[in-house]
Design an enzyme around this catalytic site. Structure first.
Site, mmCIF file in Angstrom:
data_model
loop_
_atom_site.group_PDB
_atom_site.id
_atom_site.type_symbol
_atom_site.label_atom_id
_atom_site.label_comp_id
_atom_site.label_asym_id
_atom_site.label_seq_id
_atom_site.Cartn_x
_atom_site.Cartn_y
_atom_site.Cartn_z
ATOM 1 N N HIS A 108 0.749 -1.250 0.067
ATOM 2 C CA HIS A 108 -0.115 0.033 0.144
ATOM 3 C C HIS A 108 0.766 1.223 0.099
ATOM 4 C CE1 HIS A 108 0.363 -0.685 4.391
ATOM 5 N NE2 HIS A 108 0.323 0.627 4.589
ATOM 6 N N SER B 28 4.585 2.012 7.474
ATOM 7 C CA SER B 28 4.441 1.178 6.636
ATOM 8 C C SER B 28 5.846 0.535 6.087
ATOM 9 C CB SER B 28 3.534 1.751 5.357
ATOM 10 O OG SER B 28 2.382 2.485 5.882
ATOM 11 N N GLY B 29 5.686 -0.711 5.931
ATOM 12 C CA GLY B 29 6.951 -1.310 4.886
ATOM 13 C C GLY B 29 8.023 -1.534 6.162
ATOM 14 N N ASP C 264 -0.035 -7.666 1.896
ATOM 15 C CA ASP C 264 0.302 -6.205 1.715
ATOM 16 C C ASP C 264 1.955 -6.305 1.653
ATOM 17 O OD1 ASP C 264 0.441 -3.497 1.816
ATOM 18 O OD2 ASP C 264 0.018 -3.479 3.850
#
Length: 252
Positions: A64, A205-206, A110
């Protein structure tokens, strides 16, 4: 069954995380360049997501993190203070995005690989993180580290310097109890955390979950605006589940 407000939080978080600053609540400032695999994914000079370097030309992150409006992403390696143009930094454009084929814009599958246009120069400031060699389960109560740039709490400002802290792997049953059908134990890991020590927050994120020196997870989601609430375990995409896909993409 997952609480309605939590469901809204997950859906909203996954929708906007790619444009949200990443960060660690509390925690401590990391020793300079002690995590040479860390990547800052940026759009128009603004940090958006975290990632990790797993090959000289590939960064692993959350699916995402790809902007829907196709704005060009810059990958920054070798950074500690992202507000400065440090001599240790290496900047790259992305040649190609490889989102997992089963990713549909939600919170499952994801994971994404970024193919860099040129190879990173490996040195003591920029280097690789090892990934698991086979799929397996990380036992509950194992201490793992997380790191990122940005928010130091819900609705708080971001940090320019890399921060880190530790979280403990939680039992799958507790993860399902908190997140219901939105937690998939085969493809996800969740952690419990000490509110005083801090942990990941919205939009981290990530970023990596590292257990026993190996990359075990990538930050997936937290409860929106309640990332520091121990009632809601933090959830990570389980890297070992995706090993065959990762290898296939990089070999091709």
């Amino acid at each position: 069954m997952i609480h309605t407000s939590c469901l809204f939080s997950i859906l909203l978080l996954v929708t906007i995380t790619g444009a949200t600053e990443s960060g660690i609540v509390g925690g401590r400032v990391a020793k300079r360049h002690s995590r040479p695999y860390m990547a800052s994914l940026q759009f128009q000079g603004h940090h958006s997501c975290g990632g990790v370097l797993i090959r000289k030309d590939f960064v692993l992150t959350a699916a995402h993190c790809k902007q829907p409006d196709a704005r060009e992403m810059t990958v920054v390696l070798g950074a500690h203070d992202r507000s400065k143009k440090e001599k240790t930094q290496q900047l790259f454009q992305v040649a190609k995005y490889f989102q997992h084929p089963n990713y549909t814009g939600g919170y499952d599958y994801d994971i994404m690989l970024l193919k860099l246009r040129t190879n990173a120069k490996l040195d003591k400031y920029v280097n690789l993180i090892g990934i698991p060699k086979k799929d397996g389960k990380t036992p509950a109560n194992v201490n793992c580290s997380v790191a990122g740039w940005g928010r130091t709490g819900p609705k708080k400002p971001t940090s320019n310097v890399l921060k880190e802290t530790t979280e403990k792997v939680q039992f799958d049953s507790e993860c399902r109890k908190a997140w219901g059908e939105y937690f998939h134990p085969l493809r996800m890991i969740c952690t419990k955390f000490d509110k005083k020590k801090g942990g990941i927050c919205e939009g981290d994120s990530g970023g990596p979950l590292i257990c026993n020196t190996k990359l075990q997870g990538l930050t997936a989601y937290t409860a929106l605006n309640e990332c520091d609430n121990p009632k809601y375990p933090h959830v990570f995409t389980k890297v070992s589940f995706f090993l065959s896909w990762i290898k296939k993409v990089m070999q091709n």
